[in-house]
Design an enzyme around this catalytic site. Structure first.
Site, PDB file in Angstrom:
ATOM      1  N   GLU A 159       0.833  -1.190   0.000  1.00  0.00           N
ATOM      2  CA  GLU A 159       0.000   0.000   0.000  1.00  0.00           C
ATOM      3  C   GLU A 159       0.873   1.248   0.000  1.00  0.00           C
ATOM      4  O   GLU A 159       1.948   1.268   0.582  1.00  0.00           O
ATOM      5  CB  GLU A 159      -0.829   0.055   1.280  1.00  0.00           C
ATOM      6  CG  GLU A 159      -1.654  -1.169   1.499  1.00  0.00           C
ATOM      7  CD  GLU A 159      -2.363  -1.142   2.852  1.00  0.00           C
ATOM      8  OE1 GLU A 159      -3.048  -2.110   3.153  1.00  0.00           O
ATOM      9  OE2 GLU A 159      -2.217  -0.160   3.599  1.00  0.00           O
ATOM     10  N   CYS A 167       3.171   8.629   1.382  1.00  0.00           N
ATOM     11  CA  CYS A 167       3.502   7.686   2.455  1.00  0.00           C
ATOM     12  C   CYS A 167       3.749   6.336   1.806  1.00  0.00           C
ATOM     13  O   CYS A 167       2.857   5.778   1.168  1.00  0.00           O
ATOM     14  CB  CYS A 167       2.347   7.600   3.457  1.00  0.00           C
ATOM     15  SG  CYS A 167       2.634   6.361   4.747  1.00  0.00           S
ATOM     16  N   CYS A 197       5.769  -7.025   7.588  1.00  0.00           N
ATOM     17  CA  CYS A 197       6.743  -6.435   8.507  1.00  0.00           C
ATOM     18  C   CYS A 197       7.138  -7.487   9.533  1.00  0.00           C
ATOM     19  O   CYS A 197       6.302  -8.257   9.986  1.00  0.00           O
ATOM     20  CB  CYS A 197       6.139  -5.213   9.215  1.00  0.00           C
ATOM     21  SG  CYS A 197       7.322  -4.369  10.298  1.00  0.00           S
ATOM     22  N   CYS A 218       4.988  -5.577  16.143  1.00  0.00           N
ATOM     23  CA  CYS A 218       4.283  -4.711  17.102  1.00  0.00           C
ATOM     24  C   CYS A 218       2.856  -5.249  17.264  1.00  0.00           C
ATOM     25  O   CYS A 218       2.160  -5.477  16.269  1.00  0.00           O
ATOM     26  CB  CYS A 218       4.266  -3.262  16.598  1.00  0.00           C
ATOM     27  SG  CYS A 218       5.921  -2.583  16.406  1.00  0.00           S
ATOM     28  N   CYS A 265      -0.370  -3.619  15.525  1.00  0.00           N
ATOM     29  CA  CYS A 265      -0.270  -3.153  14.137  1.00  0.00           C
ATOM     30  C   CYS A 265      -0.727  -4.215  13.143  1.00  0.00           C
ATOM     31  O   CYS A 265      -0.348  -5.389  13.271  1.00  0.00           O
ATOM     32  CB  CYS A 265       1.188  -2.749  13.859  1.00  0.00           C
ATOM     33  SG  CYS A 265       1.496  -2.310  12.148  1.00  0.00           S
ATOM     34  N   CYS A 298      -1.730   1.662   7.965  1.00  0.00           N
ATOM     35  CA  CYS A 298      -0.921   0.519   8.327  1.00  0.00           C
ATOM     36  C   CYS A 298      -1.405  -0.856   7.902  1.00  0.00           C
ATOM     37  O   CYS A 298      -1.736  -1.695   8.732  1.00  0.00           O
ATOM     38  CB  CYS A 298      -0.735   0.501   9.836  1.00  0.00           C
ATOM     39  SG  CYS A 298      -0.418   2.099  10.489  1.00  0.00           S
TER      40      CYS A 298
HETATM   41  N1  SAH Z   1       8.223   0.150  11.023  1.00  0.00           N
HETATM   42  C1  SAH Z   1       8.199   1.571  11.115  1.00  0.00           C
HETATM   43  C2  SAH Z   1       7.246   2.272  10.166  1.00  0.00           C
HETATM   44  C3  SAH Z   1       5.876   1.715   9.965  1.00  0.00           C
HETATM   45  S1  SAH Z   1       4.418   2.181  10.804  1.00  0.00           S
HETATM   46  C4  SAH Z   1       7.932   2.026  12.530  1.00  0.00           C
HETATM   47  O1  SAH Z   1       7.764   1.177  13.383  1.00  0.00           O
HETATM   48  O2  SAH Z   1       7.959   3.220  12.768  1.00  0.00           O
HETATM   49  C5  SAH Z   1       4.309   3.889  11.070  1.00  0.00           C
HETATM   50  C6  SAH Z   1       3.738   4.212  12.450  1.00  0.00           C
HETATM   51  O3  SAH Z   1       2.362   3.793  12.595  1.00  0.00           O
HETATM   52  C7  SAH Z   1       4.499   3.520  13.574  1.00  0.00           C
HETATM   53  O4  SAH Z   1       4.704   4.445  14.621  1.00  0.00           O
HETATM   54  C8  SAH Z   1       3.517   2.446  13.993  1.00  0.00           C
HETATM   55  O5  SAH Z   1       3.760   1.988  15.295  1.00  0.00           O
HETATM   56  C9  SAH Z   1       2.199   3.155  13.842  1.00  0.00           C
HETATM   57  N2  SAH Z   1       1.024   2.267  13.831  1.00  0.00           N
HETATM   58  C10 SAH Z   1       0.955   0.977  13.491  1.00  0.00           C
HETATM   59  N3  SAH Z   1      -0.298   0.507  13.624  1.00  0.00           N
HETATM   60  C11 SAH Z   1      -1.052   1.538  14.052  1.00  0.00           C
HETATM   61  C12 SAH Z   1      -2.441   1.690  14.363  1.00  0.00           C
HETATM   62  N4  SAH Z   1      -3.288   0.683  14.243  1.00  0.00           N
HETATM   63  N5  SAH Z   1      -2.867   2.895  14.792  1.00  0.00           N
HETATM   64  C13 SAH Z   1      -2.003   3.935  14.888  1.00  0.00           C
HETATM   65  N6  SAH Z   1      -0.691   3.858  14.580  1.00  0.00           N
HETATM   66  C14 SAH Z   1      -0.214   2.668  14.177  1.00  0.00           C
END
Ligand code: SAH
Length: 349
Positions: free
Chosen positions: A90, A104, A111, A115, A118, A334
C-alpha cells in the site's frame, strides 16, 4: 529484462556507454520518467528511435499495477499495488494543504517487527521491496497529481521496517531527492523506524539530512517489550543513545512517535515517565491516537484521556503534536487495506 528504476543511475549509464551513447541520455530518460510522467520508451521523442527500441527490449519501467484506488473526502488517496510476484503493498497520498503533498510509502511486504497493535505485522515479513518498487510507489502517487503539482514530502511510514531495508531504500530516496530526480528536499523526507540502533547509526553516517521518527510507544522497557517485541534485547536506552548521535551528526530534531492505546500506555504515569526521558533532548513527541484494527483488542483512548496525556507531557517540558487522523474512511492506516483484500481475494478485481 531489467527493471529500469532499479538500474538508475550507474548501471543505466554503463549500459549506455557500452552502446556508445552519450552520458546525457541517462538524464533524458530520467527526465521523461520522473518529471514528465511518460510511461513508454516510444514516447521519449528526443532519443534516437533505435535507442528507444533497444531500451524497450531490455528494460521495463513498471513492475507493479494499481489494483485498488480509494479516495477519502479529506483528499487522501490510497493505492493498493500488485507486484510482479503477486504480493501487494500500500501507499498513500496525503494532502495537508495546498502546499503539502505527502507520499507515504512502504519499504517491505509485510513487517517482521511484530508490534502487537499493528495490522502490517500480523502476517510477518514476506520480503524487502526493491529500489525500483519503492520508486514505483512514488511515481504512482506523483501521477495522481495534476500536471502542475508535485510531491513535496515523503514519509516512509507505510508497511515494513525501513531500517531493515536500507540497502534498497537509500538509493530510492537518493533519486527522489536529487534535483534531477523527483527534486524533493532531503529535509522533507521522514523515515519512521521501530528503533534499530545499528540502522540509526548507519543512517547518521550516510551524510543525509532525512528526518528521523522513532516509534517509541512506551516509556519503559517492560511495557515496550510487550508492545514492540523488537525492543527485547535492545532497550530504550540504546535507541535513545543512537538517536542522540543522529541529532549530533545531522542537527535534525528527532520525532518520537507514540501510539496512544486506551488503558495500555495512556496513563498519567506513562506521560510523566515519557517526559522525564525526553525533556532534556531536542525532541518532538508525535501522539497518534490508536487506529483500531478489526482483529485486535486495542481501543482508541477518549479525547479527555488524550488531552490529559498531552498536558502532562507539556507540563513536563516536552514538545507535543497530536497527529490528525487522515484517511480513516479508506483504511489508510498501516496495512489494513492489504489485509482485508488478502482475506477476500478477488474483492478488488
Ligand atoms: N516500522 C516503522 C514504520 C511503519 S508504521 C515504525 O515502526 O515506525 C508507522 C507508524 O504507525 C508507527 O509508529 C507504527 O507503530 C504506527 N502504527 C501501526 N499501527 C497503528 C495503528 N493501528 N494505529 C495507529 N498507529 C499505528
Amino acid at each position: 529484462m531489467q527493471h529500469l528504476l532499479d538500474v538508475f543511475p550507474e548501471r543505466l549509464s554503463s549500459w549506455l556507454a557500452d552502446r556508445q551513447e552519450p552520458e546525457y541520455r541517462a538524464g533524458q530518460i530520467r527526465q521523461w520518467i520522473l518529471r514528465r510522467r511518460v510511461d513508454r520508451f516510444e514516447e521519449m521523442t528526443d532519443l534516437p528511435k533505435s535507442l528507444r527500441s533497444q531500451l524497450a527490449e531490455e528494460f521495463f519501467i513498471w513492475s507493479s499495477q494499481i489494483t485498488a484506488h480509494q479516495k477519502a473526502p479529506d483528499g487522501t488517496e490510497k493505492l493498493l499495488l500488485q507486484l510482479a510476484d503477486a504480493e501487494r503493498i500500500e501507499c498513500v497520498l496525503l494532502r495537508d494543504d495546498r502546499e503539502h503533498c505527502t507520499a507515504c510509502i512502504s519499504s517491505q511486504v509485510g513487517c517482521g517487527m511484530g508490534c502487537v497493535f499493528c495490522a502490517s505485522g500480523l502476517g510477518g515479513v514476506i520480503r524487502n521491496l526493491s529500489t525500483g518498487e519503492i520508486l514505483e510507489e512514488l511515481l504512482h502517487l506523483d501521477r495522481l497529481l495534476p500536471p502542475e503539482e508535485r510531491l513535496t514530502h515523503i514519509v516512509v511510514m507505510g508497511m515494513g521496517e525501513p531500517l531493515a531495508n536500507l540497502d534498497r531504500l537509500l538509493p530510492a530516496l537518493a533519486l527522489a531527492t536529487d534535483s534531477e530526480g523527483l527534486g524533493i528536499g532531503a529535509r522533507r523526507v521522514t523515515i519512521s523506524t521501530v528503533g534499530l540502533p545499528a540502522g540509526i547509526r548507519r543512517l547518521a553516517d550516510a551524510g543525509v539530512q532525512y528526518h528521523l521518527a522513532i516509534s517509541l510507544h512506551a516509556p519503559d522497557d517492560a511495557l515496550r517489550n510487550q508492545l514492540v517485541p523488537a525492543n527485547r534485547g535492545v532497550g530504550i536506552g540504546a535507541i535513545l543513545e543512537a538517536a542522540d548521535q543522529y541529532f549530533q551528526k545531522t542537527g535534525r530534531r528527532i520525532t518520537y512517535e507514540y501510539v496512544l492505546i486506551q488503558r495500555v500506555n495512556d496513563h498519567p504515569r506513562h506521560a510523566r515517565a515519557l517526559a522525564a526521558l525526553l525533556r532534556n533532548r531536542n525532541a518532538l513527541v508525535n501522539l497518534i491516537p490508536y487506529n483500531p484494527v478489526p482483529e485486535l483488542p486495542f481501543q482508541t483512548p477518549s479525547w479527555s484521556r488524550t488531552e490529559r496525556f498531552v498536558q502532562l507531557l507539556q507540563a513536563g517540558g516536552v514538545n507535543v503534536h497530536v497527529r490528525y487522523r487522515k484517511g480513516n474512511q479508506i483504511e489508510a492506516a498501516c496495512g489494513q487495506l492489504r489485509r482485508r483484500t488478502a482475506k477476500n481475494p478477488g474483492d478488488e478485481d
